[in-house]
Design a protein around this motif. Structure first.
Motif, PDB file in Angstrom:
ATOM      1  N   ASP A  49       0.846  -1.203   0.000  1.00  0.00           N
ATOM      2  CA  ASP A  49       0.000   0.000   0.000  1.00  0.00           C
ATOM      3  C   ASP A  49       0.876   1.246   0.000  1.00  0.00           C
ATOM      4  OD1 ASP A  49      -2.697   1.158   0.253  1.00  0.00           O
ATOM      5  OD2 ASP A  49      -1.978   1.888   2.185  1.00  0.00           O
ATOM      6  N   ALA A  50       0.449   2.253  -0.771  1.00  0.00           N
ATOM      7  CA  ALA A  50       1.131   3.552  -0.784  1.00  0.00           C
ATOM      8  C   ALA A  50       0.057   4.630  -0.686  1.00  0.00           C
ATOM      9  CB  ALA A  50       1.949   3.724  -2.059  1.00  0.00           C
ATOM     10  N   ARG A  51       0.220   5.524   0.275  1.00  0.00           N
ATOM     11  CA  ARG A  51      -0.781   6.571   0.472  1.00  0.00           C
ATOM     12  C   ARG A  51      -0.115   7.915   0.721  1.00  0.00           C
ATOM     13  NH1 ARG A  51      -4.338   4.595   5.282  1.00  0.00           N
ATOM     14  NH2 ARG A  51      -2.261   4.039   6.037  1.00  0.00           N
ATOM     15  N   ILE A  52      -0.747   8.943   0.246  1.00  0.00           N
ATOM     16  CA  ILE A  52      -0.257  10.310   0.451  1.00  0.00           C
ATOM     17  C   ILE A  52      -1.298  11.058   1.272  1.00  0.00           C
ATOM     18  CG2 ILE A  52       0.421  12.477  -0.641  1.00  0.00           C
ATOM     19  CD1 ILE A  52       1.078  10.825  -3.175  1.00  0.00           C
ATOM     20  N   LEU A  53      -0.885  11.555   2.422  1.00  0.00           N
ATOM     21  CA  LEU A  53      -1.770  12.358   3.272  1.00  0.00           C
ATOM     22  C   LEU A  53      -1.331  13.808   3.166  1.00  0.00           C
ATOM     23  CD1 LEU A  53      -3.999  12.610   5.480  1.00  0.00           C
ATOM     24  CD2 LEU A  53      -2.148  12.384   7.163  1.00  0.00           C
ATOM     25  N   THR A  54      -2.194  14.649   2.645  1.00  0.00           N
ATOM     26  CA  THR A  54      -1.912  16.081   2.555  1.00  0.00           C
ATOM     27  C   THR A  54      -2.848  16.826   3.489  1.00  0.00           C
ATOM     28  OG1 THR A  54      -1.148  15.931   0.258  1.00  0.00           O
ATOM     29  CG2 THR A  54      -1.810  18.101   1.058  1.00  0.00           C
ATOM     30  N   VAL A  55      -2.254  17.489   4.467  1.00  0.00           N
ATOM     31  CA  VAL A  55      -3.027  18.275   5.441  1.00  0.00           C
ATOM     32  C   VAL A  55      -2.945  19.742   5.043  1.00  0.00           C
ATOM     33  CG1 VAL A  55      -3.256  18.962   7.851  1.00  0.00           C
ATOM     34  CG2 VAL A  55      -2.556  16.634   7.286  1.00  0.00           C
ATOM     35  N   ASN A  56      -4.106  20.374   4.919  1.00  0.00           N
ATOM     36  CA  ASN A  56      -4.176  21.817   4.640  1.00  0.00           C
ATOM     37  C   ASN A  56      -4.350  22.520   5.983  1.00  0.00           C
ATOM     38  OD1 ASN A  56      -5.078  24.480   4.036  1.00  0.00           O
ATOM     39  ND2 ASN A  56      -5.717  23.798   2.009  1.00  0.00           N
ATOM     40  N   LYS A  57      -3.247  23.023   6.515  1.00  0.00           N
ATOM     41  CA  LYS A  57      -3.287  23.643   7.838  1.00  0.00           C
ATOM     42  C   LYS A  57      -4.049  24.964   7.818  1.00  0.00           C
ATOM     43  CE  LYS A  57       0.915  21.521   9.650  1.00  0.00           C
ATOM     44  NZ  LYS A  57       2.240  21.759  10.288  1.00  0.00           N
TER      45      LYS A  57
ATOM     46  N   GLN B  91      -6.805  25.556   5.981  1.00  0.00           N
ATOM     47  CA  GLN B  91      -8.236  25.261   5.955  1.00  0.00           C
ATOM     48  C   GLN B  91      -8.666  24.287   7.054  1.00  0.00           C
ATOM     49  OE1 GLN B  91     -10.133  26.909   3.848  1.00  0.00           O
ATOM     50  NE2 GLN B  91      -8.448  27.831   2.699  1.00  0.00           N
ATOM     51  N   GLY B  92      -7.711  23.603   7.661  1.00  0.00           N
ATOM     52  CA  GLY B  92      -8.045  22.606   8.682  1.00  0.00           C
ATOM     53  C   GLY B  92      -8.655  21.354   8.077  1.00  0.00           C
ATOM     54  N   THR B  93      -8.206  21.002   6.867  1.00  0.00           N
ATOM     55  CA  THR B  93      -8.736  19.825   6.180  1.00  0.00           C
ATOM     56  C   THR B  93      -7.579  18.893   5.800  1.00  0.00           C
ATOM     57  OG1 THR B  93      -8.602  20.953   4.036  1.00  0.00           O
ATOM     58  CG2 THR B  93     -10.689  21.104   5.246  1.00  0.00           C
ATOM     59  N   ALA B  94      -7.938  17.699   5.347  1.00  0.00           N
ATOM     60  CA  ALA B  94      -6.916  16.740   4.936  1.00  0.00           C
ATOM     61  C   ALA B  94      -7.484  15.780   3.905  1.00  0.00           C
ATOM     62  CB  ALA B  94      -6.382  15.964   6.134  1.00  0.00           C
ATOM     63  N   VAL B  95      -6.618  15.336   3.003  1.00  0.00           N
ATOM     64  CA  VAL B  95      -6.995  14.362   1.975  1.00  0.00           C
ATOM     65  C   VAL B  95      -5.988  13.222   2.016  1.00  0.00           C
ATOM     66  CG1 VAL B  95      -7.400  13.947  -0.475  1.00  0.00           C
ATOM     67  CG2 VAL B  95      -7.958  16.184   0.508  1.00  0.00           C
ATOM     68  N   LEU B  96      -6.492  12.007   1.998  1.00  0.00           N
ATOM     69  CA  LEU B  96      -5.641  10.815   1.989  1.00  0.00           C
ATOM     70  C   LEU B  96      -5.863  10.093   0.666  1.00  0.00           C
ATOM     71  CD1 LEU B  96      -3.701   8.968   3.614  1.00  0.00           C
ATOM     72  CD2 LEU B  96      -5.729   7.735   4.408  1.00  0.00           C
ATOM     73  N   ALA B  97      -4.837  10.083  -0.177  1.00  0.00           N
ATOM     74  CA  ALA B  97      -4.955   9.478  -1.504  1.00  0.00           C
ATOM     75  C   ALA B  97      -4.145   8.182  -1.568  1.00  0.00           C
ATOM     76  CB  ALA B  97      -4.464  10.446  -2.570  1.00  0.00           C
ATOM     77  N   THR B  98      -4.798   7.110  -1.981  1.00  0.00           N
ATOM     78  CA  THR B  98      -4.112   5.837  -2.188  1.00  0.00           C
ATOM     79  C   THR B  98      -3.532   5.813  -3.595  1.00  0.00           C
ATOM     80  OG1 THR B  98      -5.597   4.665  -0.681  1.00  0.00           O
ATOM     81  CG2 THR B  98      -4.405   3.331  -2.289  1.00  0.00           C
ATOM     82  N   VAL B  99      -2.284   5.446  -3.691  1.00  0.00           N
ATOM     83  CA  VAL B  99      -1.623   5.347  -4.994  1.00  0.00           C
ATOM     84  C   VAL B  99      -1.468   3.872  -5.340  1.00  0.00           C
ATOM     85  CG1 VAL B  99       0.477   5.844  -6.316  1.00  0.00           C
ATOM     86  CG2 VAL B  99      -0.341   7.481  -4.596  1.00  0.00           C
ATOM     87  N   PRO B 100      -2.012   3.413  -6.457  1.00  0.00           N
ATOM     88  CA  PRO B 100      -1.859   2.002  -6.843  1.00  0.00           C
ATOM     89  C   PRO B 100      -0.389   1.616  -6.899  1.00  0.00           C
ATOM     90  CG  PRO B 100      -3.488   3.083  -8.237  1.00  0.00           C
ATOM     91  CD  PRO B 100      -2.828   4.167  -7.442  1.00  0.00           C
ATOM     92  N   VAL B 101      -0.044   0.468  -6.345  1.00  0.00           N
ATOM     93  CA  VAL B 101       1.367   0.050  -6.345  1.00  0.00           C
ATOM     94  C   VAL B 101       1.828  -0.359  -7.741  1.00  0.00           C
ATOM     95  CG1 VAL B 101       1.306  -0.638  -3.920  1.00  0.00           C
ATOM     96  CG2 VAL B 101       0.774  -2.329  -5.699  1.00  0.00           C
TER      97      VAL B 101
END
Length: 256
Positions: free
Chosen positions: A102-110, A112-122
């Motif tokens: 599994d590979a995932r990218i978590l980007t937190v927008n400090k 806006q106080g939001t976050a997105v977690l995107a899974t990247v296909p291996v």
């Protein structure tokens, strides 16, 4: 006339008993057990501490190229922090043959106080030097550390931190909020036993507080799209749709 002197046994001289040897053996066993427990405890602590501030992962992050936006887009002006999570069969450094699940990218927008977690296909295409291969194959050939810069280039996302773990550590990371930086190794042994990261104790606690502030349930979850790469049509490789992913993560916005 001399008197015959009476002999008295001294009370301060230990006397041999049938149990003397047994007691000695028991004492030695207790000493060796205590020593073994101490050695194991110290070894475990040193091992856990080595999971933080991993120099090889810091070097991997330093090898990233500067991210650039596609034509018609610009980098977001918000304060963003992207962390790469790689779930592997072994979190050890330079572990060739490591299976990437599994590979995932978590980007937190400090801002806006939001976050997105995107899974990247291996199966996503990445380039390492002159070699173009899948993310999973690169990990198996060269270890998880070798995947950081190539995945950054392939995704268009510059990572601030990276976590290599043998399981999902996000939920465990949130649980360490409020832990002492000094006693973090003892208080977060379950978490550290699963992972290796460039973050030191302060960084890890700050990361946990940031994610906790957003709330695990409020993190938007998505999956990176793959598109055909004409240059790799024969190999059947597919590239990450950088623009779509970066828009979803919020790292770029349309140019005004």
């Amino acid at each position: 006339m001399f008197r015959k002197r009476e002999r008295f046994e001294r009370s301060d001289v230990p006397r041999e008993t049938p149990y003397t040897n047994v007691i000695g053996v028991v004492v030695l066993v207790v000493v060796f057990v205590a020593l073994a427990i101490t050695v194991v405890a110290v070894w475990n602590r040193v091992t856990l501490e080595s999971r933080l501030g991993a120099n090889d992962l810091t070097d991997s992050l330093s090898a990233q190229a500067k991210a650039s936006a596609a034509d018609g887009y610009v980098a977001s002006s918000d304060e963003l922090e992207s962390t790469l999570f790689l779930t592997v069969s072994s979190a050890a450094a330079d572990a060739g043959g490591t299976q990437l699940s599994d590979a995932r990218i978590l980007t937190v927008n400090k801002t806006q106080g939001t976050a997105v977690l995107a899974t990247v296909p291996v199966s996503a295409e990445v380039a390492s030097g002159e070699t173009v291969t899948t993310l999973a194959d690169l990990c198996a050939q060269s270890g998880a550390d070798a995947c950081v810069a190539p995945l950054s280039a392939a995704s268009g996302v510059r990572f601030k931190h990276v976590v290599v773990a043998t399981g999902d550590v996000l939920e465990k990371a949130v649980q360490i909020v409020g832990a002492s930086k000094v006693n973090l190794v003892g208080e977060a042994s379950d978490l550290l036993g699963l992972m290796r990261t460039d973050m030191d104790a302060s960084d890890l606690l700050a990361f946990a507080e940031t994610v906790s502030g957003v709330g695990l349930g409020n993190i938007q979850r998505t999956e990176a799209s793959l598109v055909a790469d004409p240059d790799q049509a024969e190999a059947g490789l597919q590239a990450i749709d950088k623009t779509a992913l970066c828009l979803t993560l919020g790292t770029i916005v349309a140019a005004s």
